[in-house]
Design an enzyme around this catalytic site. Sequence first.
Site, short mmCIF file in Angstrom:
data_model
loop_
_atom_site.label_atom_id
_atom_site.label_comp_id
_atom_site.label_asym_id
_atom_site.label_seq_id
_atom_site.Cartn_x
_atom_site.Cartn_y
_atom_site.Cartn_z
N GLU A 140 -5.58 -8.15 -0.66
CA GLU A 140 -6.30 -7.88 0.59
C GLU A 140 -7.75 -7.64 0.22
OE1 GLU A 140 -4.72 -5.12 3.50
OE2 GLU A 140 -2.67 -5.59 2.93
N GLU B 114 0.83 -1.23 0.00
CA GLU B 114 0.00 0.00 0.00
C GLU B 114 0.85 1.26 0.00
OE1 GLU B 114 -3.05 -0.20 3.06
OE2 GLU B 114 -4.15 -1.68 1.89
O1 AHR Z 1 -5.38 -5.89 6.80
C1 AHR Z 1 -5.27 -4.77 7.62
C2 AHR Z 1 -4.50 -3.65 6.97
O2 AHR Z 1 -5.23 -3.16 5.89
C3 AHR Z 1 -3.16 -3.98 6.36
O3 AHR Z 1 -2.12 -3.96 7.27
C4 AHR Z 1 -2.98 -2.90 5.35
O4 AHR Z 1 -2.21 -3.32 4.26
C5 AHR Z 1 -4.39 -2.51 4.97
O5 AHR Z 1 -4.59 -1.16 5.03
#
Ligand code: AHR
Length: 515
Positions: A301, A182
């Site tokens: 994610e 990210e």
């Molecule tokens: O999954 C929780 C968080 O969400 C992770 O650490 C990050 O990559 C995202 O913002």
Amino acid sequence: MASPSVSSIHQAQLDVEPHFRLASVPDRLFGSFVEHLGRCVYTGIYEPGHPSADANGYRQDVMDLVRELGVSTIRYPGGNFVSGYRWRDGVGPRDRRPRRLDLAWHSTESNQFGLHEMAGWLKALGGNELMEAVNLGTQGTQEALDLLEYSNIPSGTALSDLRRRNGAEDPFNIRMWCLGNEMDGPWQLGHRDADGYARVAAMTAAAMRQMDPSVELVVCGSSSHDMPTFGEWERTVLERTYDQVDFVSCHAYYHPVGGDMGSFLASGVDMDAFIRDVISVIDATRASLKSDRQVNISFDEWNVWYQDAEPSRPPMGIGNWPQAPRLLEDVYSLADAVVFGDLLITLLKHADRVRSASLAQLVNVIAPIMTEPGGPAWRQTTFYPFASTARLARGGQVVESRMRGDSYDTARYGDVPDLDSVVVRQDDGSLSVFVVNRSQTRPYDLTLRLPMKSGAGYSRVEAQTLHDDDIQASNTLDQPDRVKPSPNPTARLEAAGSQASIHLPPVSWSAIHLS
Ligand code: AHR
């Protein structure tokens, strides 16, 4: 708040073309994510002294549930955590590993669990693949190369021999690597603009390939479809890295905003548009670079996450850095599980280009599996759509299908179909249909039309439905089995096995298996 009243039964039809294959279902679509965050690692997968723990401290009750969940690849060690992580802290004798501040989650990292423990856990799980993320936040190309040397070079160099001295004679052979996490997000340690990140990612990717040409690299895309830099970020990053990378990442989390359940139940519509948009940028970049290479998406994610709620507020204060605090421990409802099931349907529909995905996360932290320290482990509502989809879809082919039903109006996405579905065919000819009814008011009778080859119809149908009259019902320590799927007795074959029908209650997820 009064729940919307249920209307009379509506009719829908799904036309399936079992012989028109769209994409193979990649195993990696059923990946998950273990971050050093809250209690995902500590008192999650790893708890020495727990009654079920083995000699390595791996909780066997959790491992059994992870196997039942059916996950493939595990992304590790973060997440936001990785952008401040020094991988060397987590290797070597445990009593010499330093305690560090984890700035991402305002916690203390004991480093009692690191790369060797993760690799050992995956081996014990069943040889699942490790997808490792490198720190491109506070570190750069050299540290990434060092970690690659430590992990993948068999022997005869300083770092490969260090790994062997640390107990791993054989290399870890890690194929998939994330080039940071990210990096488009202002919250990220070492956050850069697209151009700054693209330069470091391109340099690191080229160097890593020089050491090990077999690596598969994931460059950071956007942290959500809503990021102000979305689109332009992907374009800039891909222009510089296209010929060095295999995947661009997408991240997406959904929750009801301002109590708008109708839009929340349609979250799959946003994920679908996000994927389509990213494919457009990838392919436009490919065309302008006249490249033969196909870059795909790693949706590494995805989940429902009540991001603004109390469980997600990190600790505060200069003297307050707890170890493995309870963080992001969202308790999922039936409605959350239906949205979750629809996100999986959406990923499967795009299996031709989404070749990898990671459910964020695996245990305790926005997770399908919850644990109590020293106590039991149980399944959240979201466990069930994942486990059934993984079990029925892995190894199959997504095939063409067309749904006809009604739609409803949402504040966020306009008019959206009540029903969403995907169909997967296995080599033995069996079909699995995954379907959600997003409507809060309309029950459906769904007819599946299944053209037959030379008169051979389906002879058996089984279905499971996840539904509860209370869409907020959830599973907890006290009531771990409150919500779970039940066999759907309305599923039946018709017209000599060339047709099937099933009743779908409002706000429900179902898996139908025809053999
Ligand atoms: O999954 C929780 C968080 O969400 C992770 O650490 C990050 O990559 C995202 O913002």
